[in-house]
Design a protein around this motif. Structure first.
Motif, PDB file in Angstrom:
ATOM      1  N   ASP A  33       0.826  -1.048  -0.085  1.00  0.00           N
ATOM      2  CA  ASP A  33      -0.014   0.247   0.050  1.00  0.00           C
ATOM      3  C   ASP A  33       1.261   1.440  -0.101  1.00  0.00           C
ATOM      4  O   ASP A  33       0.251   2.771  -0.628  1.00  0.00           O
ATOM      5  N   ILE A  34       1.319   1.247   0.861  1.00  0.00           N
ATOM      6  CA  ILE A  34       2.551   2.031   0.954  1.00  0.00           C
ATOM      7  C   ILE A  34       3.090   2.501  -0.326  1.00  0.00           C
ATOM      8  O   ILE A  34       3.076   4.369  -1.288  1.00  0.00           O
ATOM      9  N   ALA A  37       0.646   3.736  -2.961  1.00  0.00           N
ATOM     10  CA  ALA A  37       0.628   5.180  -2.865  1.00  0.00           C
ATOM     11  C   ALA A  37       1.532   6.038  -3.390  1.00  0.00           C
ATOM     12  O   ALA A  37       1.727   7.187  -4.092  1.00  0.00           O
ATOM     13  N   ASN A  38       2.885   5.533  -2.847  1.00  0.00           N
ATOM     14  CA  ASN A  38       3.823   6.807  -3.268  1.00  0.00           C
ATOM     15  C   ASN A  38       3.995   6.674  -4.830  1.00  0.00           C
ATOM     16  O   ASN A  38       4.714   7.761  -6.010  1.00  0.00           O
ATOM     17  N   GLN A  41       1.491   9.114  -6.071  1.00  0.00           N
ATOM     18  CA  GLN A  41       1.477  10.518  -5.741  1.00  0.00           C
ATOM     19  C   GLN A  41       2.845  10.652  -6.854  1.00  0.00           C
ATOM     20  O   GLN A  41       3.617  11.504  -7.058  1.00  0.00           O
ATOM     21  N   LEU A  45      10.004   7.791  -4.901  1.00  0.00           N
ATOM     22  CA  LEU A  45      10.288   6.448  -3.717  1.00  0.00           C
ATOM     23  C   LEU A  45       9.057   5.674  -5.182  1.00  0.00           C
ATOM     24  O   LEU A  45       9.790   4.324  -5.328  1.00  0.00           O
ATOM     25  N   MET A  67      12.220   2.280   4.173  1.00  0.00           N
ATOM     26  CA  MET A  67      10.578   2.880   4.284  1.00  0.00           C
ATOM     27  C   MET A  67      10.292   2.412   5.766  1.00  0.00           C
ATOM     28  O   MET A  67       9.707   2.643   6.256  1.00  0.00           O
ATOM     29  N   ASP A  70      11.027   4.101   8.966  1.00  0.00           N
ATOM     30  CA  ASP A  70      10.570   6.006   9.561  1.00  0.00           C
ATOM     31  C   ASP A  70       8.861   5.395   9.492  1.00  0.00           C
ATOM     32  O   ASP A  70       8.527   6.348  10.221  1.00  0.00           O
ATOM     33  N   ARG A  71       8.294   4.486   9.347  1.00  0.00           N
ATOM     34  CA  ARG A  71       7.166   3.655   9.152  1.00  0.00           C
ATOM     35  C   ARG A  71       6.344   3.601  11.155  1.00  0.00           C
ATOM     36  O   ARG A  71       5.804   4.053  11.195  1.00  0.00           O
TER      37      ARG A  71
END
Ligand code: ADP
Ligand code: ADP
Ligand code: ADP
Length: 213
Positions: A33-34, A37-38, A41, A45, A67, A70-71
């Motif tokens: 999902d991350i 999303a990137n 957008q 990444l 990644m 960070d999350r």
């Protein structure tokens, strides 16, 4: 609780993750999902990840691990989390163990969703995702999704670029060579619990929640 879901693409990780995370009241962290999303957008990444995702290959460990680091540093993950789709390689698993150890914590459990290849292909070929709320549907098993509209929020459903036959085949090869070894990795730590992930979604959820006790 600090929990990891493993299983082949299409095993039902995303579907079950939503219910299990709600049950445990922990954030669901999905690397897929991350990345998506990137990609949508158009972040740097996302541009890098897309090359691998379109080919059905794993994004390099270093990118993925940074990644996730960070999350996991975000406050909502401090007391527990459910990881969906990470780790997917032994180096990712080792990095996760180290990251958690540095924070004075550790994984509690790794839940493996067990499904055979034929079922996985059936599930992936019919998968549809809602553009609005992200809910996962299936054209055959959720008849209302055939209209292409999300039954929960009314937005449009789409088929993921990587759910095309050729890419699916590559993802299964990646799984067998790079991710399946995690079963032994976590088995050796005594953290692995496997459940039968076939049958109705609700039945699998019950088995999953039973396995957490
Ligand atoms: P599925 O569970 O259906 O395989 P995901 O949404 O988890 O799909 O992942 C989609 C794609 O995103 C993967 O094929 C891979 O390219 C990339 N990806 C997701 N998680 C990872 C990860 N932990 N390591 C490397 N690549 C990943
Ligand atoms: P949430 O915003 O609830 O965490 P997602 O897990 O889908 O939802 O994350 C999507 C957003 O998180 C995207 O905007 C993505 O850019 C951002 N994001 C999270 N971690 C990172 C990271 N390490 N690098 C770049 N973007 C990240
Ligand atoms: P993963 O995250 O492991 O790739 P998903 O949760 O996205 O898997 O599920 C893949 C597809 O299979 C989706 O179309 C989903 O609706 C469907 N699915 C999930 N669980 C079941 C189940 N128990 N029976 C039938 N179809 C399922």
């Amino acid at each position: 609780m600090r929990l990891v879901l493993v299983g082949p693409p299409g095993a039902g990780k995303g579907t079950q993750a939503e219910f299990i995370a709600a049950h445990l009241a922990v954030p669901k962290i999905s690397t897929g999902d991350i990345f998506r999303a990137n990609v949508s957008q158009g972040t740097p990444l996302g541009v890098e990840a897309k090359r691998y995702m379109d080919a059905g290959q794993l994004v390099p460990d270093e990118v993925t691990i940074n990644m996730v680091r960070d999350r996991l540093a975000e406050p909502d993950a401090a007391d527990g989390f459910l990881l969906d789709g990470f780790p997917r390689t032994v180096p990712q698993a080792a990095a996760l163990d180290k990251l958690l150890a540095d924070m004075g914590s550790a994984l509690d459990l790794v839940l493996e969703l067990v499904v055979d290849d034929d079922e996985v292909i059936r599930r992936l070929s019919g998968r549809r995702t809602c553009r609005g709320c992200g809910k996962i549907w299936h054209v055959e098993f959720d008849p209302t999704s055939r209209e292409g509209i999300c039954d929960r929020c009314g937005a449009e459903l789409f088929q993921r670029d990587d759910d095309k036959a050729e890419t699916i085949a590559n993802r299964l090869v990646e799984y067998a060579s790079k991710t399946a070894p995690l079963v032994d990795y976590y088995g050796a730590q005594g953290k692995l619990v496997g459940i039968d992930a076939t049958g109705p979604v609700e039945d699998v959820t019950v088995r999953a929640i039973d396995a957490l006790r």
